[in-house]
Design a protein around this motif. Sequence first.
Motif, short mmCIF file in Angstrom:
data_model
loop_
_atom_site.label_atom_id
_atom_site.label_comp_id
_atom_site.label_asym_id
_atom_site.label_seq_id
_atom_site.Cartn_x
_atom_site.Cartn_y
_atom_site.Cartn_z
N GLU A 69 -4.10 3.27 -12.30
CA GLU A 69 -3.84 2.70 -10.98
C GLU A 69 -3.08 1.40 -11.14
N GLU B 175 2.39 5.90 -7.46
CA GLU B 175 1.29 6.65 -8.08
C GLU B 175 1.42 8.16 -7.82
N ASP B 176 1.99 8.54 -6.69
CA ASP B 176 2.22 9.97 -6.41
C ASP B 176 3.21 10.58 -7.40
N LYS C 182 2.65 1.42 -3.52
CA LYS C 182 1.65 1.85 -4.51
C LYS C 182 1.45 3.36 -4.44
N LYS C 183 1.26 3.86 -3.24
CA LYS C 183 1.02 5.30 -3.06
C LYS C 183 2.20 6.12 -3.55
N ARG C 184 3.40 5.70 -3.20
CA ARG C 184 4.59 6.45 -3.60
C ARG C 184 4.80 6.43 -5.12
N SER D 170 0.82 -1.21 0.00
CA SER D 170 0.00 0.00 0.00
C SER D 170 0.86 1.27 0.00
N LYS D 171 1.96 1.24 0.73
CA LYS D 171 2.86 2.39 0.77
C LYS D 171 3.62 2.53 -0.55
#
Length: 164
Positions: free
Chosen positions: A23, A11-12, A7-9, A4-5
């Motif tokens: 996504e 995608e950011d 993925k967020k980094r 999850s971390k």
Amino acid sequence: MQWSKLKKRVEDNFADSIKGRIEIFTTAYRRQDEIARSWVVIDGEQEVSLTDCDSWWEQGAYFHEFTTTDCLTHKAVNDSERMEGNLHEAGEFSSYDFKIMCFESLSISAHDCIKSEHPLLRVIGVLHRKLGKAKVKGMQKDSHPMVAYFAKFRTQAEAANKKI
């Protein structure tokens, strides 16, 4: 790092023109010997699916030859062996490859990503916000169809945002 971390980094780091439209996902099927699958969704449609099973069955190894690992790797698919219209060949990349390249993309520049031998890292580089429009446009001529596809997607997204 938890998915999850990661993925967020990743995608950011996507360009503003494609944020929210694209996504990345991954999952592991625990009841099936921890077999994993990663996929990319654009505008709600799955465009790429990478599974460990396909990689093992089709290529005989979980890792692409350009993925940094001490484990067994398989050779890259030759351009002459590619099926017309496929973004990638069955088993060409595994979920392992995808997650490793996502992680690696966080420690190098977008320009280094697109210079990489690994097509998955080049895809991530093409989507990166710090890669200029001219470089992205040039990547539409990349030898790997998946890289060219995502470069075209980003170029079209940039053009559509310009009109708004």
